[in-house]
Motif scaffolding. Structure first.
Motif, mmCIF file in Angstrom:
data_model
loop_
_atom_site.group_PDB
_atom_site.id
_atom_site.type_symbol
_atom_site.label_atom_id
_atom_site.label_comp_id
_atom_site.label_asym_id
_atom_site.label_seq_id
_atom_site.Cartn_x
_atom_site.Cartn_y
_atom_site.Cartn_z
ATOM 1 N N MET A 83 18.269 47.887 70.100
ATOM 2 C CA MET A 83 19.056 47.568 71.288
ATOM 3 C C MET A 83 20.158 46.578 70.959
ATOM 4 S SD MET A 83 17.842 49.323 73.734
ATOM 5 C CE MET A 83 17.723 48.800 75.434
ATOM 6 N N THR A 84 20.555 46.559 69.686
ATOM 7 C CA THR A 84 21.569 45.572 69.331
ATOM 8 C C THR A 84 22.885 45.857 70.032
ATOM 9 O OG1 THR A 84 21.902 46.912 67.370
ATOM 10 C CG2 THR A 84 20.702 44.854 67.078
ATOM 11 N N MET A 85 23.144 47.152 70.276
ATOM 12 C CA MET A 85 24.392 47.512 70.931
ATOM 13 C C MET A 85 24.518 46.853 72.309
ATOM 14 S SD MET A 85 25.783 51.393 70.748
ATOM 15 C CE MET A 85 25.725 51.645 72.494
ATOM 16 N N LEU A 86 23.381 46.802 73.030
ATOM 17 C CA LEU A 86 23.400 46.237 74.373
ATOM 18 C C LEU A 86 23.572 44.729 74.349
ATOM 19 C CD1 LEU A 86 20.707 48.272 76.327
ATOM 20 C CD2 LEU A 86 23.178 48.507 76.360
ATOM 21 N N ARG A 123 27.812 46.342 77.429
ATOM 22 C CA ARG A 123 27.082 46.287 78.706
ATOM 23 C C ARG A 123 28.049 46.479 79.872
ATOM 24 N NH1 ARG A 123 24.392 41.717 76.521
ATOM 25 N NH2 ARG A 123 25.522 40.332 77.927
ATOM 26 N N ALA A 124 29.182 45.815 79.784
ATOM 27 C CA ALA A 124 30.173 45.925 80.862
ATOM 28 C C ALA A 124 30.646 47.376 81.000
ATOM 29 C CB ALA A 124 31.356 45.009 80.591
ATOM 30 N N GLY A 125 30.902 48.015 79.856
ATOM 31 C CA GLY A 125 31.353 49.408 79.884
ATOM 32 C C GLY A 125 30.317 50.313 80.516
ATOM 33 N N SER A 184 23.870 41.590 82.923
ATOM 34 C CA SER A 184 22.721 41.419 82.023
ATOM 35 C C SER A 184 22.049 42.763 81.791
ATOM 36 C CB SER A 184 21.727 40.445 82.645
ATOM 37 O OG SER A 184 21.136 41.055 83.773
ATOM 38 N N LYS A 185 21.084 42.771 80.872
ATOM 39 C CA LYS A 185 20.356 44.017 80.632
ATOM 40 C C LYS A 185 19.592 44.455 81.881
ATOM 41 C CE LYS A 185 19.844 43.479 75.655
ATOM 42 N NZ LYS A 185 18.934 43.091 74.566
#
Lengths: 248, 267
Positions: free
Chosen positions: B1-4, B10-12, B125-126
């Motif tokens: 989940m490093t991308m998040l 996250r904004a995208g 946030s996630k």
């Protein structure tokens, strides 16, 4: 066979009692016309029959699984909703291309499937509405002022189409209209409304009835004569089925 | 989940999730002429924020409840005297004013009012992301399930009724979906601009579509493009994200409208 029967039907709209104590019925295969002045409750009665309005009192009994094909008074298409004729015909149930083509032909507008709804002329639009109703394989076709916005020849042609549909498909038809003389010629039975059923019977009986003449006057008598059937009408409240509709 | 872990990713994703949620519903808002209804519901979101902060509950839940209450109230009151647009004008502005006053009472909490008015998509946030995509799934599922019935009811209430479709039920479906959409969208564009996200993408899609389905898909595409491009532009020029996203959507609307005009004249 009775398709739909109302008993002591009273309907309210916006808190006002519009119709009182309506006893009426429609039999298989007959053409019944509702006439009456503006505000007499014609459209309200239709709403009651299709279940859009709950009875204040009284009942609406329909044959089990009665299929109603409904052609509304107006359908406001303002161009915000993109819709081809074919897509419109498939609301809410999908139909095959063949079935749609057949219904459009029966309604008198073949080859319109790909046209946008808002590009249709008034007459085409009403016929597309009719085609949609026919796709339901209706036992009962209900037309609420279906010729609004059509000129006199257009309306007459439309009613001729209805008569043909009834002849070919055998469905009963309930029509609401202002075009008294045109409609009445095609009807087996006429119901004259004014907050209640003021009179009913064959077109001849109703047009001679004092209640009817009090509402509409006698000025249109001459016009009726043109459209009168070549039948021997029994001047009572029974109704009979015409096999031919000769409007010449 | 490093991308998040990247706030831009996250904004995208939040922007796309919001655009997809708003797309089918926005189409119905346009088709049913409910733009003001959408505004009134969205403005009630601020009241939901105030309630959540006061009760220390999750913001999106408060917004969902407030939006739902507002939508149901307006629906109940409509057709009982006041003209529809007057009633909606009263409701929309009152909800906004009451929400602003309510938030000001919460002196104990430090409230970033701008974030709720115009969105704060860069701070997603996630958990927010999970809620946004969960909401998107519910709304899109609801729309797919009821699509034909909703379309028929949109055309004409009596026509729907004659086909055994309850106009009131379908209206309730739209109302619930709208409330969920408002809750989903408040993080991305804020209470003031949710109405814009509902109306502009479908309006931009309209000239290019021949069927309702194509229009809904194009709306989703245009909304997503606006979200991503708006996000990029906001990052580049250091402008507020919510308004920038809406600006991009408005730009697309202008282009498709001109293309539609031009296309009709030549073809």
């Amino acid at each position: 066979m009775r398709l739909i029967t109302t008993t002591g039907l009273t309907l309210k709209q916006a808190g006002k009692t519009v119709l009182r104590d309506v006893d009426m019925h429609i039999d298989r295969g007959e053409i019944v016309t509702l006439v009456g002045p503006n505000g007499s409750g014609k459209s309200t009665l239709v709403k009651g029959l299709i279940g859009a309005l709950k009875p204040e009192s009284g009942t609406v009994d329909t044959l089990h699984n009665l299929r109603i094909g409904y052609v509304p008074q107006t359908l406001h298409m303002d161009g915000l909703l993109p819709l081809t004729v074919a897509r419109f015909l498939c609301l809410p149930h999908r139909h095959s291309k063949d079935a749609m083509a057949r219904a459009l032909t029966e309604a008198g507008v073949p080859n319109l499937a790909g046209t946008q709804m808002r590009a249709l002329s008034g007459g085409q639009f009403q016929r597309v509405l009719l085609a949609r109703a026919l796709l339901m394989a209706p036992d009962l076709l209900i037309l609420d002022e279906a010729t609004q916005g059509l000129d006199q020849p257009g309306a007459a042609a439309f009613y001729q189409q209805i008569a043909n549909v009834r002849r070919d498909l055998g469905c009963a038809v309930l029509m609401v209209s202002h075009d008294l003389h045109v409609v009445m010629a095609a009807s087996d039975r006429v119901l004259c409304l004014n907050g209640h059923v003021c009179c009913e019977g064959t077109p001849d009986v109703v047009q001679d009835a004092p209640e009817y003449q009090a509402l509409f006057g006698t000025g249109t008598q001459g016009a009726f004569a043109i459209y009168r059937h070549d039948h021997d009408h029994a001047h009572d409240h029974t109704h009979h089925h015409h096999d031919e509709h000769d409007h010449a | 989940m490093t991308m998040l872990d990247d706030f831009l990713v996250r904004a995208g994703l939040a922007g796309i999730g919001t655009a997809l949620t708003a797309a089918p519903l926005g189409c119905f808002v346009v088709w049913r002429r409910m733009a003001y209804f959408g505004d009134a519901t969205a403005h009630a979101a601020l009241l939901g924020v105030a309630m959540s902060l006061a009760l220390q509950g999750p913001i999106m839940l408060g917004v969902l409840c407030a939006a739902l209450l507002m939508a149901l109230m307006v629906q109940t009151l409509s057709g009982r005297g006041l003209a529809e647009d007057t009633l909606l004008g009263v409701a929309a502005h009152s909800a906004l004013a009451v929400g602003l006053v309510a938030v000001s009472f919460l002196s104990g909490v430090r409230v970033d009012l701008m974030a709720y008015l115009f969105g704060d998509i860069l701070a997603v946030s996630k958990t927010d992301l999970a809620v946004i995509w969960g909401g998107a799934a519910v709304v899109i599922g609801l729309m797919l399930w009821r699509w034909h019935r909703l379309l028929t009811a949109t055309l004409n209430p009596d026509l729907a009724q004659a086909s055994g479709i309850s106009f009131r039920t379908e209206q309730l479906v739209i109302t619930i979906a709208l409330a969920i959409t408002v809750a989903v969208a408040i993080k991305a564009v804020g209470a003031l601009l949710i109405g814009a996200l509902l109306v502009i993408p479908p309006a931009a899609a309209r000239p290019l579509a021949r069927t309702p389905e194509v229009m809904a898909l194009l709306t989703a595409l245009i909304g997503s493009v606006a979200a991503i491009a708006g996000l990029g532009a906001a990052f580049q020029f250091d402008t507020p994200t919510g308004p920038t996203i809406v600006c991009v959507a408005a730009g697309i609307f202008t282009i498709t409208t001109l293309v539609g005009r031009f296309g009709r004249q030549t073809g």
